[in-house]
Design an enzyme around this catalytic site. Sequence first.
Site, mmCIF file in Angstrom:
data_model
loop_
_atom_site.group_PDB
_atom_site.id
_atom_site.type_symbol
_atom_site.label_atom_id
_atom_site.label_comp_id
_atom_site.label_asym_id
_atom_site.label_seq_id
_atom_site.Cartn_x
_atom_site.Cartn_y
_atom_site.Cartn_z
ATOM 1 N N ARG A 1 -18.668 -12.001 5.792
ATOM 2 C CA ARG A 1 -19.921 -12.560 6.321
ATOM 3 C C ARG A 1 -21.130 -11.809 5.750
ATOM 4 O O ARG A 1 -21.930 -11.236 6.482
ATOM 5 C CB ARG A 1 -19.952 -12.523 7.847
ATOM 6 C CG ARG A 1 -18.816 -13.261 8.508
ATOM 7 C CD ARG A 1 -18.941 -13.239 10.022
ATOM 8 N NE ARG A 1 -17.793 -13.883 10.661
ATOM 9 C CZ ARG A 1 -17.621 -13.980 11.976
ATOM 10 N NH1 ARG A 1 -18.532 -13.483 12.794
ATOM 11 N NH2 ARG A 1 -16.553 -14.578 12.468
ATOM 12 N N ASP B 1 -26.331 -12.409 13.835
ATOM 13 C CA ASP B 1 -25.914 -13.812 13.815
ATOM 14 C C ASP B 1 -27.091 -14.728 14.127
ATOM 15 O O ASP B 1 -27.883 -14.457 15.043
ATOM 16 C CB ASP B 1 -24.789 -14.050 14.815
ATOM 17 C CG ASP B 1 -23.461 -13.463 14.347
ATOM 18 O OD1 ASP B 1 -23.447 -12.817 13.278
ATOM 19 O OD2 ASP B 1 -22.452 -13.652 15.050
#
EC number: 4.2.2.2
Length: 331
Positions: free
Chosen positions: A226, A173
């Site tokens: 994602r 992330d």
Amino acid sequence: MKFTGSPLLWPSWLPLPAPPPPLPSVTRRRDPRTVGKRAAITDACDVGYGAGTTGGSGGTTTTVSTPAQFTAAATSDEKAVIVVKGAITGATKVKVGSNKSIIGRAGSSLTGVGLYINKQENVIVRNMKISKVLADNGDRIGIQASSKVWVDHCDLSSDKKNNGKDYYDGLLDITHASMAVTVSNTYIHDHYKGSLVGHSDSNSAEDTGKLYVTYANNHWYNVASRNPSVRFGNVHIFNNYAEKLETSGVNTRMGAQLLIESSVFSDTKKAVTFLDSKSTGYAVVNDVDLGGSTNDRPQGTFTKPDYSYTLLGSSKVKAAVVGTAGQTLTF
């Protein structure tokens, strides 16, 4: 002794021998996997927005093989190249300081140990295999409010078969206005949440005009979503191969501007799409094989980054990336 006699003649009464068969034609190709394994622990990033990242080059070099050694080296204030040897297991989040190169030797691994790069700069994470970091300990690699970060030839995964989607957090992330990040030659696999750029719809004040990230030559496999998911940022994706993405591939939202080139999706639902936010993002898509999936996003304005790069062409991406991305370097 010098021979001066007449040359030997083939007898006229014998048939001439048959000519030898032609030699087989051999086309020699340079194996990209072999070339890719040549590396030095002091290499600097030379691709994408993270180009120029040098990590700990020029500092001390230390080899670590225990959780305590690794934590002490990674959190120090000194410029350093940290070479990880063997398997390190724990249940923790290690804060990585600026001017560090974390380099995995072949066969090394971190299990249950996440890397947290927060408000730092000039960090390299290379040839690391990181898996099974519990959600309480963050992502495999979490980058927040940091700049000049290069993640290269890493293997990031979890245990998707036996646990729900929130048992672990994301694999990689990049949030809180991080800048100048390159993720290259990395194998992102067997997980629910791949890579998130921009953590919240409500963070526009901090993230708008930031989050410049490059994803180059990565292999995404069996990751639910994602792949990546982007809010607000400017993200360049090229030479990526993605397969078995069960919910979605690239998710562009909250005004994000994406340029996706020379890439392939296989067995993927919604290859380029918009999900789970208040407003859509945008994507310019060039030479991308959707593999029968769809691109349902409006075209954006991001058509060229401010750096040079090489496109393989979508027809050559699978052969070049699969088996090369991941922990495949030797030093």
